[in-house]
Design a protein around this motif. Sequence first.
Motif, PDB file in Angstrom:
ATOM      1  N   PHE A 132       0.810  -1.225   0.000  1.00  0.00           N
ATOM      2  CA  PHE A 132       0.000   0.000   0.000  1.00  0.00           C
ATOM      3  C   PHE A 132       0.842   1.273   0.000  1.00  0.00           C
ATOM      4  O   PHE A 132       0.289   2.376   0.027  1.00  0.00           O
ATOM      5  N   GLY A 133       2.155   1.118  -0.016  1.00  0.00           N
ATOM      6  CA  GLY A 133       3.031   2.289  -0.032  1.00  0.00           C
ATOM      7  C   GLY A 133       2.972   3.100   1.249  1.00  0.00           C
ATOM      8  O   GLY A 133       3.022   4.337   1.221  1.00  0.00           O
ATOM      9  N   LEU A 134       2.882   2.421   2.396  1.00  0.00           N
ATOM     10  CA  LEU A 134       2.789   3.110   3.684  1.00  0.00           C
ATOM     11  C   LEU A 134       4.176   3.480   4.216  1.00  0.00           C
ATOM     12  O   LEU A 134       5.192   2.902   3.797  1.00  0.00           O
ATOM     13  N   VAL A 135       4.203   4.429   5.150  1.00  0.00           N
ATOM     14  CA  VAL A 135       5.458   4.778   5.822  1.00  0.00           C
ATOM     15  C   VAL A 135       5.873   3.588   6.684  1.00  0.00           C
ATOM     16  O   VAL A 135       5.087   3.093   7.503  1.00  0.00           O
ATOM     17  N   LYS A 136       7.087   3.110   6.498  1.00  0.00           N
ATOM     18  CA  LYS A 136       7.548   1.939   7.235  1.00  0.00           C
ATOM     19  C   LYS A 136       7.761   2.274   8.702  1.00  0.00           C
ATOM     20  O   LYS A 136       8.200   3.367   9.044  1.00  0.00           O
ATOM     21  N   ALA A 137       7.444   1.308   9.563  1.00  0.00           N
ATOM     22  CA  ALA A 137       7.589   1.515  11.003  1.00  0.00           C
ATOM     23  C   ALA A 137       9.032   1.825  11.370  1.00  0.00           C
ATOM     24  O   ALA A 137       9.300   2.660  12.231  1.00  0.00           O
ATOM     25  N   GLU A 138       9.984   1.166  10.713  1.00  0.00           N
ATOM     26  CA  GLU A 138      11.403   1.391  10.998  1.00  0.00           C
ATOM     27  C   GLU A 138      11.819   2.816  10.642  1.00  0.00           C
ATOM     28  O   GLU A 138      12.556   3.458  11.380  1.00  0.00           O
ATOM     29  N   ASP A 139      11.329   3.315   9.496  1.00  0.00           N
ATOM     30  CA  ASP A 139      11.663   4.678   9.084  1.00  0.00           C
ATOM     31  C   ASP A 139      11.065   5.698  10.051  1.00  0.00           C
ATOM     32  O   ASP A 139      11.701   6.682  10.401  1.00  0.00           O
ATOM     33  N   ARG A 140       9.843   5.425  10.497  1.00  0.00           N
ATOM     34  CA  ARG A 140       9.178   6.339  11.422  1.00  0.00           C
ATOM     35  C   ARG A 140       9.937   6.394  12.738  1.00  0.00           C
ATOM     36  O   ARG A 140      10.105   7.443  13.337  1.00  0.00           O
ATOM     37  N   LYS A 141      10.429   5.228  13.178  1.00  0.00           N
ATOM     38  CA  LYS A 141      11.158   5.167  14.447  1.00  0.00           C
ATOM     39  C   LYS A 141      12.462   5.938  14.364  1.00  0.00           C
ATOM     40  O   LYS A 141      12.860   6.632  15.295  1.00  0.00           O
ATOM     41  N   ASN A 142      13.140   5.848  13.218  1.00  0.00           N
ATOM     42  CA  ASN A 142      14.415   6.552  13.049  1.00  0.00           C
ATOM     43  C   ASN A 142      14.239   8.058  13.004  1.00  0.00           C
ATOM     44  O   ASN A 142      15.139   8.809  13.358  1.00  0.00           O
ATOM     45  N   LYS A 143      13.048   8.514  12.542  1.00  0.00           N
ATOM     46  CA  LYS A 143      12.814   9.946  12.435  1.00  0.00           C
ATOM     47  C   LYS A 143      12.488  10.572  13.778  1.00  0.00           C
ATOM     48  O   LYS A 143      12.621  11.767  13.959  1.00  0.00           O
ATOM     49  N   GLN A 144      12.033   9.737  14.726  1.00  0.00           N
ATOM     50  CA  GLN A 144      11.622  10.285  16.007  1.00  0.00           C
ATOM     51  C   GLN A 144      12.820  10.795  16.780  1.00  0.00           C
ATOM     52  O   GLN A 144      13.858  10.147  16.836  1.00  0.00           O
ATOM     53  N   HIS A 145      12.686  11.965  17.382  1.00  0.00           N
ATOM     54  CA  HIS A 145      13.754  12.539  18.190  1.00  0.00           C
ATOM     55  C   HIS A 145      13.810  11.806  19.513  1.00  0.00           C
ATOM     56  O   HIS A 145      12.801  11.457  20.096  1.00  0.00           O
ATOM     57  N   VAL A 146      15.033  11.591  20.014  1.00  0.00           N
ATOM     58  CA  VAL A 146      15.188  10.798  21.222  1.00  0.00           C
ATOM     59  C   VAL A 146      14.748  11.533  22.474  1.00  0.00           C
ATOM     60  O   VAL A 146      14.511  10.930  23.504  1.00  0.00           O
ATOM     61  N   THR A 147      14.636  12.846  22.428  1.00  0.00           N
ATOM     62  CA  THR A 147      14.229  13.598  23.604  1.00  0.00           C
ATOM     63  C   THR A 147      12.717  13.568  23.747  1.00  0.00           C
ATOM     64  O   THR A 147      12.001  13.975  22.855  1.00  0.00           O
TER      65      THR A 147
END
Length: 416
Positions: free
Chosen positions: A149-164
Amino acid sequence: MVAIIKTGNSIHSILNYNENKVKAEKAQCIHAVNYPLKLENLSFNLKLNRFLKLAELNENAKRNTVHISLNFDPSEKHSKEKLIEIADTYMEKIGFGKQPYLVYQHFDAGHPHLHVVTNNIQRDGKRIDLHLLGIRKSEPARKEIEKHFGLVKAEDRKNKQHVTLQPIDSRKIEYGKAESKKAINGVLNKVLNEYKYSSLPELNAILNMYNVHADRGTEDSRVFKNKGLLYKILDKNSKPIGVPIKASDFYNKPTLKFLEEKFKTNDINKQSQKSQLKNAINLAFFDKKIYSPEQLALKLQKDGIHVVFRKSKEGQLYGITYVDHRTQCVFNGSSLGKEYSAKAIQERCESCKTSQKHFNLYENLERLKTEMNSQTTFNPTLINNFLDALLKGEFVDNSYTPKELKQKKRTRRRKL
């Protein structure tokens, strides 16, 4: 896409939760599968009875209810038709395609998400195995659906999240009302499922960052004696504010009993992440410029590690906890090893401070040598500073004598 699966034994409470969201106009039931009537003709009782009749076919099953949430990236805006297609594909791939299930679209979060309600008792009375359902079937299904379905991958979303982590703005919460409960519930859903902690203090190290605190009460309190647990909102000074909410009042029941089971599982699962955290702490000390625990905390924060200090009323440090957002693991300092406890960290900071003093002394000595060898006049200030440092007690300490230089005491023989 992120898929979260929860199982239980009360279909009534799960269905009621979603239907109450619909009544509050925070959700909409968009799809009903394997029901004899169309969605618009289904009342609450008709929805419920379909599940209850199947549950009666296998009364030995301890867990017969499945509640799934499918979460999408905030940037994704999918039509209702596409969401239904994604839900159907997911249910088919995890083996629930022939089960009755209801799909609810929720609007009460900052990201699009669906809730799917179903059960695992089939028409022949046999149950669908729920053991490791997430690993065995959900994860492969999720990855295939993301690609298809061309969705945003969970792994990519996790990497984009700021650690703070961003703490809750307590000014926006109406204490003691539904909004306070909703705010706390949102934090619990994130922290309890995503982080690995093995004690209540470790859990609070994360929750406090969101201005939430889990409290058992004093030892002589009724809450403590009954093994209860309260969740409180903290103000900007980390003081409880508003009306505490009992753990049993939340939909997911994050009670002490529930947490104690989490503690056991998390303690095993997080052991493999110890070395990565210890390496980060050791590396921080490598440059020899960490002169206080607070400086260590600032340096580790840049690497996605939050350090929590526990101090007495007098301000004396007695405990330290590390929240590693990279691995989503929480460790009390002493559980990593003696050299990572509060006392050892203070000693390592003092050692760095002493080493820096010695280095400064060496630099002054080298500069003095250079000046003395040159043809220029001496700098009296430089010489005086060097002599002052040289004659300080810490460099002229005669309290210790190497063993090799100690003279053996002669023992006198007593005359009889």
